[in-house]
Design a protein around this motif. Structure first.
Motif, PDB file in Angstrom:
ATOM      1  N   TYR A   1      36.058  59.074  -6.704  1.00  0.00           N
ATOM      2  CA  TYR A   1      35.925  57.774  -7.373  1.00  0.00           C
ATOM      3  C   TYR A   1      35.429  57.949  -8.802  1.00  0.00           C
ATOM      4  CZ  TYR A   1      33.449  53.505  -8.719  1.00  0.00           C
ATOM      5  OH  TYR A   1      32.972  52.429  -9.417  1.00  0.00           O
ATOM      6  N   LEU A   2      34.416  58.770  -9.005  1.00  0.00           N
ATOM      7  CA  LEU A   2      33.852  58.960 -10.343  1.00  0.00           C
ATOM      8  C   LEU A   2      34.855  59.632 -11.285  1.00  0.00           C
ATOM      9  CD1 LEU A   2      30.198  60.075  -9.457  1.00  0.00           C
ATOM     10  CD2 LEU A   2      30.954  57.854 -10.354  1.00  0.00           C
ATOM     11  N   ALA A   3      35.616  60.594 -10.770  1.00  0.00           N
ATOM     12  CA  ALA A   3      36.651  61.231 -11.590  1.00  0.00           C
ATOM     13  C   ALA A   3      37.720  60.229 -11.991  1.00  0.00           C
ATOM     14  CB  ALA A   3      37.272  62.399 -10.823  1.00  0.00           C
ATOM     15  N   ALA A   4      38.133  59.386 -11.045  1.00  0.00           N
ATOM     16  CA  ALA A   4      39.153  58.374 -11.320  1.00  0.00           C
ATOM     17  C   ALA A   4      38.677  57.381 -12.376  1.00  0.00           C
ATOM     18  CB  ALA A   4      39.513  57.644 -10.033  1.00  0.00           C
ATOM     19  N   VAL A   5      37.441  56.937 -12.244  1.00  0.00           N
ATOM     20  CA  VAL A   5      36.897  55.978 -13.205  1.00  0.00           C
ATOM     21  C   VAL A   5      36.830  56.585 -14.601  1.00  0.00           C
ATOM     22  CG1 VAL A   5      34.800  54.713 -13.864  1.00  0.00           C
ATOM     23  CG2 VAL A   5      35.633  54.615 -11.510  1.00  0.00           C
ATOM     24  N   ARG A   6      36.427  57.847 -14.689  1.00  0.00           N
ATOM     25  CA  ARG A   6      36.354  58.513 -15.998  1.00  0.00           C
ATOM     26  C   ARG A   6      37.707  58.527 -16.690  1.00  0.00           C
ATOM     27  NH1 ARG A   6      34.357  64.131 -17.411  1.00  0.00           N
ATOM     28  NH2 ARG A   6      34.948  63.224 -19.421  1.00  0.00           N
ATOM     29  N   VAL A   7      38.744  58.903 -15.960  1.00  0.00           N
ATOM     30  CA  VAL A   7      40.084  58.973 -16.561  1.00  0.00           C
ATOM     31  C   VAL A   7      40.525  57.599 -17.049  1.00  0.00           C
ATOM     32  CG1 VAL A   7      42.513  59.489 -16.162  1.00  0.00           C
ATOM     33  CG2 VAL A   7      40.760  60.989 -15.201  1.00  0.00           C
ATOM     34  N   MET A   8      40.325  56.589 -16.227  1.00  0.00           N
ATOM     35  CA  MET A   8      40.774  55.248 -16.601  1.00  0.00           C
ATOM     36  C   MET A   8      39.995  54.714 -17.806  1.00  0.00           C
ATOM     37  SD  MET A   8      43.267  54.667 -14.522  1.00  0.00           S
ATOM     38  CE  MET A   8      43.578  52.899 -14.582  1.00  0.00           C
ATOM     39  N   LYS A   9      38.696  54.904 -17.818  1.00  0.00           N
ATOM     40  CA  LYS A   9      37.854  54.380 -18.901  1.00  0.00           C
ATOM     41  C   LYS A   9      38.072  55.139 -20.209  1.00  0.00           C
ATOM     42  CE  LYS A   9      33.505  53.306 -18.191  1.00  0.00           C
ATOM     43  NZ  LYS A   9      33.407  51.859 -18.459  1.00  0.00           N
ATOM     44  N   GLU A  10      38.204  56.457 -20.130  1.00  0.00           N
ATOM     45  CA  GLU A  10      38.216  57.273 -21.338  1.00  0.00           C
ATOM     46  C   GLU A  10      39.614  57.519 -21.907  1.00  0.00           C
ATOM     47  OE1 GLU A  10      35.704  60.788 -21.030  1.00  0.00           O
ATOM     48  OE2 GLU A  10      34.430  59.748 -19.558  1.00  0.00           O
ATOM     49  N   SER A  11      40.646  57.324 -21.100  1.00  0.00           N
ATOM     50  CA  SER A  11      42.009  57.558 -21.597  1.00  0.00           C
ATOM     51  C   SER A  11      42.774  56.279 -21.886  1.00  0.00           C
ATOM     52  CB  SER A  11      42.808  58.391 -20.585  1.00  0.00           C
ATOM     53  OG  SER A  11      43.181  57.611 -19.456  1.00  0.00           O
ATOM     54  N   GLY A  12      42.469  55.202 -21.135  1.00  0.00           N
ATOM     55  CA  GLY A  12      43.229  53.968 -21.285  1.00  0.00           C
ATOM     56  C   GLY A  12      44.519  53.955 -20.498  1.00  0.00           C
ATOM     57  N   ALA A  13      44.693  54.924 -19.597  1.00  0.00           N
ATOM     58  CA  ALA A  13      45.915  54.988 -18.786  1.00  0.00           C
ATOM     59  C   ALA A  13      45.971  53.840 -17.798  1.00  0.00           C
ATOM     60  CB  ALA A  13      45.983  56.325 -18.049  1.00  0.00           C
ATOM     61  N   GLN A  14      47.160  53.670 -17.181  1.00  0.00           N
ATOM     62  CA  GLN A  14      47.360  52.548 -16.264  1.00  0.00           C
ATOM     63  C   GLN A  14      47.304  52.928 -14.785  1.00  0.00           C
ATOM     64  OE1 GLN A  14      49.982  52.722 -19.037  1.00  0.00           O
ATOM     65  NE2 GLN A  14      48.212  51.820 -20.062  1.00  0.00           N
TER      66      GLN A  14
END
Length: 271
Positions: free
Chosen positions: A104-117
């Motif tokens: 969950y924490l890895a997923a949140v980091r990617v979404m927050k820091e990259s802006g991916a969908q």
């Protein structure tokens, strides 16, 4: 006076609608801003920021070495280069196979820091709890079954998967579990075309194939392979649309020649 038509971003909802309408889905990998802009302008539906960056960008033999920070770096560059395509990002090896909370924490980091969908994770029933946690947090997830490159040391080969009945049955069970867990799509890599056709038919979510035949709802290739930038790599499933390796080496050779014989820069190419 002409009015610029607003460019709409492809979404997970529109991807699912494409399956319902019988429209094939086109996906390519992308790792940097310049290529992302070109893919977007070409009308690609999905850009996958693949952990294959470990191979084609960094020169590793497998996808295993790439880190979460590196995936975020590549993903953010791609997002900044797109207006139309849905940007899908691989979670790298080791970032999600452990505890549910770590995933969950890895997923949140990617979404927050990259802006991916959206995110893509390899595996089936073994990681279902982790996928459910991510999906429940409002993060779209695409599954990945068949040849899963992060498990290459387990497989021992990049050969075709699920040729035997037992593995094929597990793949079908995993596919259903991923759909029930809330995945919006599924990638099937290097499996028999007949099995991919069967899975595509019984799933409601879109199935995107690579080396999995024409019956899938869409196709994905590594952009460096498709453009002929990866010298000497020509698996059966790859259609090479350009030969950039040769074009680039020819252009570089011409540049070297022009510099050494003092024909570059000429009078029109200086201040």
């Amino acid at each position: 006076m002409s009015v610029n038509k607003e460019i709409k971003r492809v979404t997970t909802t529109s991807i699912r609608a494409m399956k319902a309408a019988g429209e094939k889905i086109a996906m390519l990998t992308g790792y940097d801003n310049s290529i992302a802009k070109a893919l977007d302008a070409g009308g690609i539906d999905i850009i996958l920021v693949g952990d294959s960056a470990a191979n084609v960008f960094a020169g590793y033999e497998t996808t295993l070495p790439i880190t979460l920070d590196e995936m975020i770096y590549h993903a953010a560059a791609v997002v900044r280069g797109t207006k139309h395509a849905l940007v899908l990002v691989d979670l790298p090896f080791g970032s999600y196979q452990g505890s549910v909370n770590d995933a969950y924490l890895a997923a949140v980091r990617v979404m927050k820091e990259s802006g991916a969908q959206a995110l893509k994770l390899e595996g089936g029933l073994e990681i279902i709890a982790n996928i459910k946690k991510i999906v429940d947090a409002g993060i779209p997830v695409c599954g990945h079954l068949g040849l899963t490159p992060q498990s290459i040391n387990k497989f021992g080969t990049f050969g075709v998967r699920a040729k035997e009945e037992a593995e094929a049955e597990k793949l079908k069970a995993d596919a259903l579990a991923l759909q029930e867990a809330g995945c919006f799509a599924l990638v099937l890599e290097k499996i028999p075309a007949s099995l991919a056709a069967e899975v595509t038919a019984f799933l409601d979510i879109p199935v995107i194939g690579i080396g999995a035949g024409n019956a899938c709802d869409g196709q994905v290739l590594v952009v460096n392979d498709m453009l002929g930038l990866t010298e000497g790599f020509k698996p059966k499933f790859l259609r090479q649309y350009l030969n950039l390796y040769t074009q680039i080496t020819d252009a570089v050779s011409q540049y070297v020649h022009d510099v050494k014989d003092k024909s570059f820069p000429n009078e029109n190419e200086q201040y």
